[in-house]
Design an enzyme around this catalytic site. Structure first.
Site, short mmCIF file in Angstrom:
data_model
loop_
_atom_site.label_atom_id
_atom_site.label_comp_id
_atom_site.label_asym_id
_atom_site.label_seq_id
_atom_site.Cartn_x
_atom_site.Cartn_y
_atom_site.Cartn_z
N LYS A 1 6.77 -3.18 30.70
CA LYS A 1 7.64 -2.00 30.89
C LYS A 1 7.25 -1.15 32.11
O LYS A 1 8.11 -0.51 32.70
CB LYS A 1 7.63 -1.13 29.63
CG LYS A 1 8.42 -1.72 28.47
CD LYS A 1 8.45 -0.74 27.30
CE LYS A 1 9.22 -1.32 26.13
NZ LYS A 1 9.38 -0.36 25.03
N ASP B 1 14.74 3.79 25.18
CA ASP B 1 13.96 4.08 23.97
C ASP B 1 14.08 5.57 23.60
O ASP B 1 14.20 5.91 22.42
CB ASP B 1 12.48 3.74 24.17
CG ASP B 1 12.20 2.24 24.10
OD1 ASP B 1 12.97 1.52 23.43
OD2 ASP B 1 11.21 1.80 24.71
N ALA C 1 -0.38 8.05 22.01
CA ALA C 1 0.00 8.49 23.34
C ALA C 1 0.27 7.31 24.27
O ALA C 1 0.07 7.38 25.47
CB ALA C 1 -1.09 9.39 23.93
N GLY C 2 0.75 6.20 23.70
CA GLY C 2 1.12 5.02 24.49
C GLY C 2 2.56 5.15 25.00
O GLY C 2 3.13 6.25 25.06
N SER D 1 16.20 -8.79 19.58
CA SER D 1 17.29 -8.38 20.47
C SER D 1 18.37 -9.44 20.68
O SER D 1 19.55 -9.11 20.74
CB SER D 1 16.72 -7.92 21.81
OG SER D 1 15.99 -6.73 21.63
N TYR E 1 8.66 -1.05 13.15
CA TYR E 1 9.69 -1.49 12.19
C TYR E 1 9.31 -2.81 11.51
O TYR E 1 10.13 -3.42 10.82
CB TYR E 1 11.06 -1.61 12.87
CG TYR E 1 11.04 -2.39 14.15
CD1 TYR E 1 11.09 -3.77 14.15
CD2 TYR E 1 10.94 -1.73 15.37
CE1 TYR E 1 11.04 -4.48 15.33
CE2 TYR E 1 10.87 -2.43 16.56
CZ TYR E 1 10.93 -3.80 16.53
OH TYR E 1 10.87 -4.50 17.70
N ASN F 1 12.69 0.07 29.99
CA ASN F 1 12.93 -0.96 28.97
C ASN F 1 14.27 -1.65 29.18
O ASN F 1 14.62 -2.57 28.42
CB ASN F 1 12.84 -0.39 27.55
CG ASN F 1 14.10 0.34 27.15
OD1 ASN F 1 14.72 1.00 27.97
ND2 ASN F 1 14.49 0.23 25.89
P1 NDP Z 1 0.98 1.03 23.38
O1 NDP Z 1 0.04 -0.11 23.32
O2 NDP Z 1 1.45 1.57 24.69
O3 NDP Z 1 0.34 2.29 22.60
C1 NDP Z 1 -0.23 2.15 21.34
C2 NDP Z 1 -0.89 3.46 20.93
O4 NDP Z 1 -1.39 3.29 19.61
C3 NDP Z 1 -2.09 3.88 21.78
O5 NDP Z 1 -2.13 5.28 21.88
C4 NDP Z 1 -3.26 3.36 20.94
O6 NDP Z 1 -4.45 4.00 21.18
C5 NDP Z 1 -2.75 3.69 19.57
N1 NDP Z 1 -3.41 2.99 18.49
C6 NDP Z 1 -3.40 1.66 18.23
N2 NDP Z 1 -4.10 1.39 17.11
C7 NDP Z 1 -4.56 2.59 16.66
C8 NDP Z 1 -5.34 2.98 15.53
N3 NDP Z 1 -5.80 2.08 14.65
N4 NDP Z 1 -5.61 4.29 15.37
C9 NDP Z 1 -5.15 5.20 16.25
N5 NDP Z 1 -4.41 4.91 17.34
C10 NDP Z 1 -4.12 3.60 17.53
O7 NDP Z 1 2.22 0.60 22.48
P2 NDP Z 1 3.68 1.24 22.49
O8 NDP Z 1 3.52 2.71 22.62
O9 NDP Z 1 4.55 0.52 23.44
O10 NDP Z 1 4.21 0.86 21.02
C11 NDP Z 1 3.62 1.43 19.86
C12 NDP Z 1 4.36 0.92 18.64
O11 NDP Z 1 5.70 1.42 18.65
C13 NDP Z 1 4.48 -0.61 18.65
O12 NDP Z 1 3.78 -1.12 17.54
C14 NDP Z 1 5.95 -0.92 18.58
O13 NDP Z 1 6.21 -1.80 17.51
C15 NDP Z 1 6.60 0.42 18.30
N6 NDP Z 1 7.82 0.57 19.12
C16 NDP Z 1 9.00 0.63 18.45
C17 NDP Z 1 10.18 0.77 19.15
C18 NDP Z 1 11.47 0.84 18.40
O14 NDP Z 1 12.51 0.61 19.01
N7 NDP Z 1 11.46 1.17 17.13
C19 NDP Z 1 10.20 0.86 20.64
C20 NDP Z 1 8.87 0.80 21.23
C21 NDP Z 1 7.73 0.65 20.47
P3 NDP Z 1 -5.61 3.25 22.06
O15 NDP Z 1 -5.06 3.16 23.46
O16 NDP Z 1 -6.78 4.14 21.91
O17 NDP Z 1 -5.79 1.89 21.43
#
Ligand code: NDP
Length: 283
Positions: A65, A101, A126-127, A16, A228, A86
Site C-alpha cells: 500500500k 479504506d 497505529a499501522g 475482493s 474481519y 489501496n
Molecule cells: P499493520 O501491520 O500496518 O499494523 C498493525 C498494527 O497492529 C501495528 O500497530 C502493530 O504494532 C499492531 N499489533 C499487532 N499485533 C499486536 C499485538 N499483539 N498487540 C498490540 N498491537 C499489535 O496492519 P494494518 O494496519 O494494515 O492492518 C491491521 C488489521 O486491520 C489487519 O489485521 C487487517 O485485517 C485489518 N484491516 C481491515 C480492513 C477492512 O477493510 N476491514 C482494511 C485494512 C486492514 P507493532 O508495529 O508494534 O507490531
C-alpha cells in the site's frame, strides 16, 4: 472487457474477486477481477503494467500500500495524508492513487447508525488501517481521536503526520493510557492485527482482548474491530458480553470495495449483491 485486480503478496485469501465479480455481473458489465501476487521487488513493474496493459484499475493490499505510491502520477489528498494507497484508478495514461479504506470505514459506521459527528474516538494500534481510521473519522466530524499503540513512537509518528491537516484533536499514547481514554470514549476502533485469525495464536488473541479495560467504556460506546477474520473477534465478543454495541470489519471491506468499484466503472455499486458475495465466501 474491463480488467481489474488486486496487487498483494500473498493474495490467495482475498475476498475482493468475489465481491467485484458479483457487482460486475449484476450490472451487466463485462469485467474480470484477477488476483496478482506481486513480489515486493516487482511492485514498480506491476504498477507500470496497469498503465501499459490498460487495466481499468486495481486494489492494493498488504504489503504494497505504501510501496506503490512513487509509481503513481497523482495521489488523492487523503491517501497522501494517510500514507497509503489501496486503490489505483487509470484515467487514460494517468494512474491515480486513492485510499478508500477511510471513507469505507465511515460508511460502515454510518450504515450501523453509529454517531460520528462530535465522536470521541480511541483507535487501538497505529499501522496503516489505523492511519485510515484516524483521517476518515476526523473528516466525518470526530471531535477527538486518541491513537494508542503498544509502541508509543508509532502513535507519535502517526499523529505528527496527520494533525496539521485535521480539525479534530488528535492525541498519541501507549496502552498505559487506555483506561483514562476509554472513560470518555464513544467509539473504539480496534485496528491492530492482534485479533486476526492465524496472526496470533488464539491464546494471544484472547489475552489481547482481556488486556483491554473495556469496563471503563461508557455504556453507550460502540466497539468496531477492523479485522474481519474471524467476524466476531475476541475483542468484539468481550465487548458484546459487556453489553456494548459492536460492529465487525466486513462492512469496511464492503464499502472500500464499493467506492473503488464506483471510481473504476462510474456505476452505482450494487451494495447488497457485494455484501452477499462477501458473506458467502468461505475462508
Ligand atoms: P499493520 O501491520 O500496518 O499494523 C498493525 C498494527 O497492529 C501495528 O500497530 C502493530 O504494532 C499492531 N499489533 C499487532 N499485533 C499486536 C499485538 N499483539 N498487540 C498490540 N498491537 C499489535 O496492519 P494494518 O494496519 O494494515 O492492518 C491491521 C488489521 O486491520 C489487519 O489485521 C487487517 O485485517 C485489518 N484491516 C481491515 C480492513 C477492512 O477493510 N476491514 C482494511 C485494512 C486492514 P507493532 O508495529 O508494534 O507490531
Amino acid at each position: 472487457m474491463l480488467v481489474l485486480g488486486i496487487l498483494g503478496h500473498p493474495v490467495a485469501h482475498s475476498k475482493s474477486p468475489a465481491m467485484h465479480g458479483a457487482a460486475a455481473r449484476a450490472l451487466g458489465i463485462d469485467a474480470v477481477y484477477h488476483r496478482f501476487d506481486v513480489l515486493p521487488e516487482f511492485v514498480g513493474d506491476a504498477v507500470r503494467g496497469v498503465r501499459a496493459l490498460g487495466l481499468a484499475g486495481v486494489n492494493v493490499t498488504v504489503p504494497h500500500k505504501e510501496a506503490v505510491m512513487p509509481f503513481l502520477d497523482r495521489i488523492d489528498d487523503d491517501a497522501r495524508l494517510i500514507g497509503a494507497v489501496n486503490t489505483i484508478v487509470r484515467e487514460g495514461t494517468t494512474l491515480v492513487g486513492a485510499n478508500t479504506d477511510a471513507p469505507g470505514l465511515v460508511r460502515s459506521l454510518e450504515e450501523a447508525s453509529v454517531p460520528l459527528d462530535g465522536a470521541v474516538v480511541t483507535v487501538i494500534g497505529a499501522g496503516g488501517a489505523a492511519r485510515a481510521a484516524v483521517v476518515g473519522l476526523a473528516r466525518a466530524g470526530a471531535r477527538e481521536v486518541n491513537v494508542l499503540a503498544r509502541r508509543a513512537e508509532q502513535a507519535d509518528t502517526l499523529v505528527r503526520d496527520v494533525q496539521g491537516a485535521l480539525s479534530a484533536r488528535v492525541v498519541a499514547g501507549d496502552f498505559g493510557a487506555l483506561e483514562a481514554a476509554f472513560a470518555g470514549t464513544t467509539l473504539v476502533v480496534q485496528s491492530t492485527s492482534a485479533t486476526l485469525h492465524g496472526a496470533a495464536d488464539s491464546a494471544g488473541a484472547e489475552a489481547f482482548a482481556a488486556s483491554l479495560p473495556l469496563g471503563s467504556l461508557p455504556a453507550h460506546a460502540t466497539v468496531i474491530d477492523l479485522v474481519y477474520k474471524p467476524l466476531e473477534t475476541t475483542v468484539l465478543r468481550a465487548a458484546r458480553e459487556r453489553g456494548l454495541r459492536t460492529v465487525d470489519g466486513l462492512g469496511m471491506l464492503l464499502h472500500q470495495g464499493a467506492i473503488a468499484f464506483h471510481r473504476w466503472t462510474g456505476r452505482e455499486p450494487p451494495i447488497d449483491v457485494m455484501r452477499a458475495a462477501l458473506e458467502t465466501q468461505r475462508d
